[in-house]
Design a protein around this motif. Structure first.
Motif, short mmCIF file in Angstrom:
data_model
loop_
_atom_site.label_atom_id
_atom_site.label_comp_id
_atom_site.label_asym_id
_atom_site.label_seq_id
_atom_site.Cartn_x
_atom_site.Cartn_y
_atom_site.Cartn_z
N ILE A 1 0.84 -1.21 0.00
CA ILE A 1 0.00 0.00 0.00
C ILE A 1 0.87 1.26 0.00
O ILE A 1 0.53 2.27 -0.62
CB ILE A 1 -0.95 -0.01 1.22
CG1 ILE A 1 -2.04 -1.05 1.03
CG2 ILE A 1 -1.56 1.37 1.47
CD1 ILE A 1 -2.93 -1.25 2.25
N MET A 2 2.02 1.19 0.68
CA MET A 2 2.87 2.37 0.81
C MET A 2 3.55 2.76 -0.50
O MET A 2 4.17 3.83 -0.58
CB MET A 2 3.93 2.14 1.90
CG MET A 2 3.37 2.16 3.31
SD MET A 2 2.38 3.64 3.67
CE MET A 2 3.58 4.94 3.40
N ILE A 3 3.44 1.92 -1.52
CA ILE A 3 3.97 2.30 -2.83
C ILE A 3 3.15 3.44 -3.43
O ILE A 3 3.68 4.33 -4.11
CB ILE A 3 3.96 1.08 -3.79
CG1 ILE A 3 4.94 0.01 -3.29
CG2 ILE A 3 4.30 1.50 -5.21
CD1 ILE A 3 4.89 -1.28 -4.09
N LEU A 4 1.85 3.44 -3.16
CA LEU A 4 0.93 4.36 -3.83
C LEU A 4 1.26 5.84 -3.58
O LEU A 4 1.27 6.62 -4.54
CB LEU A 4 -0.51 4.04 -3.41
CG LEU A 4 -1.02 2.67 -3.86
CD1 LEU A 4 -2.41 2.41 -3.31
CD2 LEU A 4 -1.01 2.59 -5.40
N PRO A 5 1.49 6.29 -2.33
CA PRO A 5 1.77 7.73 -2.18
C PRO A 5 3.03 8.19 -2.90
O PRO A 5 3.11 9.35 -3.33
CB PRO A 5 1.90 7.90 -0.66
CG PRO A 5 2.16 6.54 -0.12
CD PRO A 5 1.44 5.62 -1.03
N PHE A 6 4.01 7.29 -3.05
CA PHE A 6 5.23 7.66 -3.76
C PHE A 6 4.99 7.76 -5.26
O PHE A 6 5.72 8.45 -5.97
CB PHE A 6 6.34 6.66 -3.45
CG PHE A 6 6.82 6.72 -2.04
CD1 PHE A 6 7.66 7.75 -1.62
CD2 PHE A 6 6.43 5.76 -1.11
CE1 PHE A 6 8.10 7.82 -0.31
CE2 PHE A 6 6.87 5.82 0.20
CZ PHE A 6 7.71 6.86 0.61
N GLN A 7 3.98 7.05 -5.75
CA GLN A 7 3.63 7.12 -7.16
C GLN A 7 2.70 8.30 -7.47
O GLN A 7 2.75 8.87 -8.56
CB GLN A 7 2.94 5.81 -7.59
CG GLN A 7 3.86 4.60 -7.64
CD GLN A 7 4.89 4.72 -8.76
OE1 GLN A 7 4.56 4.85 -9.92
NE2 GLN A 7 6.17 4.71 -8.38
N LEU A 8 1.87 8.66 -6.49
CA LEU A 8 0.84 9.66 -6.73
C LEU A 8 1.29 11.09 -6.45
O LEU A 8 0.72 12.04 -7.00
CB LEU A 8 -0.40 9.35 -5.89
CG LEU A 8 -1.12 8.04 -6.22
CD1 LEU A 8 -2.24 7.79 -5.20
CD2 LEU A 8 -1.70 8.08 -7.63
N TYR A 9 2.30 11.25 -5.57
CA TYR A 9 2.68 12.60 -5.16
C TYR A 9 4.15 12.87 -5.46
O TYR A 9 5.00 11.98 -5.40
CB TYR A 9 2.43 12.78 -3.65
CG TYR A 9 0.99 12.55 -3.25
CD1 TYR A 9 0.02 13.51 -3.47
CD2 TYR A 9 0.61 11.33 -2.66
CE1 TYR A 9 -1.30 13.28 -3.12
CE2 TYR A 9 -0.71 11.10 -2.31
CZ TYR A 9 -1.66 12.08 -2.54
OH TYR A 9 -2.96 11.85 -2.20
N ALA A 10 4.44 14.12 -5.75
CA ALA A 10 5.81 14.53 -6.03
C ALA A 10 6.62 14.58 -4.73
O ALA A 10 6.06 14.78 -3.65
CB ALA A 10 5.80 15.91 -6.70
N PRO A 11 7.95 14.41 -4.83
CA PRO A 11 8.79 14.51 -3.63
C PRO A 11 8.63 15.87 -2.96
O PRO A 11 8.53 16.91 -3.62
CB PRO A 11 10.21 14.34 -4.19
CG PRO A 11 10.03 13.59 -5.47
CD PRO A 11 8.72 14.07 -6.03
N GLY A 12 8.60 15.86 -1.63
CA GLY A 12 8.47 17.09 -0.87
C GLY A 12 7.05 17.48 -0.54
O GLY A 12 6.81 18.34 0.31
#
Length: 510
Positions: free
Chosen positions: A394-405
């Motif tokens: 599940i934690m893969i999703l926020p890294f795919q959906l949102y830009a760093p920072g």
């Protein structure tokens, strides 16, 4: 004369066995022996203090001086998992000493006297890294004396075949998680009053837990655990204690030499210890399996708990992501604004404790209602492990959906904890209870210690994995960790019928 002495010894053994039978037949603590109530309170207080410290320790490590130690975030993560790995190595010695030299009761009594100082040492301003080293040293001395004595004492409160045993481990799991709600309090207190004051408060709570245990220990256990299960001859016991003292001093000197000379760093020493702890459990399983003191029936069952041990290790690898990489992520990348107020990132550890109470209570009630129709112990272990893997994916999703920072919604971490805690509630009591039930008679404490090393094996896997963690590579990092854990759990589910049969749980539902 000899006949009279033997008669007196026989009479004493019969009297002690009568006391043990009486204790094991008690139902005064919600259907369990009185001792489970005392153990549960001790677990509750221990979880208050240990979860509180775990919640703030990594932040203390990388906070700037004078508030913290000023380590890098990777070093802070490695320090956390290093201590767990060292504890595992020394707990093997402690479980041996408990089984063969001290006995469970004397070993655990010692820990109750010294345990609170684990927090008081960190509470002294100005000690810095010296205080951490002293705290780590004392904690590992405790491990070398006690091992997994408390879990063994729990198991000894039940006669062989007593079906209440699984329930007892589930009860302590739920109650300990009530205490695990302390992180948000510890985090807030650290923010307001500082880390050192917070460690002092945790030490006071630890002292209270030790006091209650010591006051009611005799009533709770009677003669149970007073003597070693597999005692060495008296002369060899003295030698074992001497070797323990000399070995401890030599190891401390060795560590001082390699760190002061610059030969070792936090990173390379942590990686070395983690690698050792991955192989240590395998060696101990072989030792118990081949021992002449292990019956062939015990040895046969021992083989089939190994797949469950592997599953538990992968699950714990996921859990240590929550206390290291994801703890840092909570502070740096999650929106912590709650109705206009900035909350401590430790709130997530408290949240998982609340979930553990809710889901753990529901799962415990479900198994009780299902009775003989409930899933087998191996199935519980496998399915729970699969959920650990799903939570990580599940934690893969926020890294795919949102830009760093970008500060992301806290609900991503909430979703992670929800899935993982359900997995924990299903698998943890099943694994601990099966290890207690299948322990060879001569290795009661050592078996529980070996099982607990699945937690440290997971910490070691997490520590080694952290070397490959880099900002921007989170998707691959969590995919490998979550995917491998999911596959391991699935294999256990598919093999659950076979495992249940060979472990002697064939009457359980598959």
């Amino acid at each position: 004369m000899e006949a009279a002495v033997n008669t007196e010894l026989d009479a004493k053994r019969k009297e002690e066995q009568a006391q043990i039978d009486k204790i094991q037949s008690e139902h005064c603590f919600i259907g369990h022996p009185f001792g489970i109530g005392i153990v549960s309170f001790k677990f509750f207080m221990t979880s208050l203090t240990s979860y509180g410290m775990s919640a703030i320790l990594i932040y203390y490590f990388y906070a700037t001086s004078p508030e913290g130690l000023g380590l890098t975030k990777v070093q802070a993560s490695q320090m956390i998992t290093l201590n767990s790995a060292l504890g595992s190595i020394f707990s093997v010695i402690g479980s041996y000493m408990s089984d063969r030299v001290f006995g469970n009761r004397k070993a655990y009594r010692f820990v109750n006297f010294t345990g609170p100082f684990l927090y008081f040492l960190l509470a002294i301003p100005g000690l810095g890294m010296t205080g951490v080293i002293m705290q780590y040293a004392l904690g590992n001395v405790n491990a070398m004396i006690c091992g997994s004595s408390l879990y063994t004492l729990m198991g000894k409160l039940y006669a062989k075949g007593d079906k209440r045993r699984d329930g007892a481990f589930a009860i302590t799991y739920v109650l300990s998680n009530i205490g695990a709600m302390s992180p948000v309090v510890a985090g807030t207190l650290a923010k307001v009053a500082g880390y050192h004051f917070t460690f002092f408060v945790l030490g006071i709570l630890g002292a209270l837990g030790s006091l209650v245990y010591l006051l009611f220990e005799k009533r709770a256990f009677g003669p149970i655990g007073m003597e070693p299960d597999d005692p060495l001859p008296p002369a060899q016991r003295k030698k074992a204690i001497m070797y323990l003292i000399v070995g401890t001093l030599a190891f401390c000197g060795f560590l001082a030499a390699i760190f002061l000379s610059g030969v070792a760093t936090i990173a390379n020493f942590s990686n070395t210890v983690s690698t050792i702890t991955l192989f240590l459990p395998a060696g101990y399983f072989v030792f118990m399996y081949k021992s002449k003191k292990t019956t062939r029936e015990e040895a046969h069952k021992l083989l089939y708990i190994i797949p469950m041990f592997i599953a538990s290790s992968f699950a714990m690898m996921v859990w240590y992501q929550a206390t290291t990489i994801l703890a840092i992520y909570a502070e740096t990348s999650v929106d912590l604004n709650f109705f206009g107020h900035e909350v401590s990132p430790t709130i997530y550890m408290t949240l998982q404790a609340i979930m553990a109470i809710v889901f753990g209570s529901f799962i415990t009630g479900l198994w009780s209602k299902l009775g003989d129709k409930q899933p087998s112990t191996p199935w519980k272990m496998g399915f729970g492990t699969m959920l650990y893997g799903v939570g990580t994916l599940i934690m893969i999703l926020p890294f795919q959906l949102y830009a760093p920072g970008v500060k992301v919604s806290p609900f991503w971490l909430v979703a992670f904890y929800m899935v993982v805690i359900i997995g924990e509630g299903i698998s943890y009591p099943a694994g601990s209870a099966s290890a207690s039930a299948l322990a060879p008679a001569a290795f009661a404490t050592q078996m529980m210690q070996t099982w607990s090393m699945s937690m440290t094996a997971g910490a070691s896997l997490s520590n080694l994995a952290s070397n490959f963690y880099k900002e921007g590579s989170e998707t691959i990092y969590f995919l490998l960790i979550g995917g491998s854990t999911l596959v391991v759990g699935l294999v256990i589910v598919l093999l659950s019928k076979k495992l249940a049969k060979e472990m002697g749980f064939s009457k359980q539902a598959a």
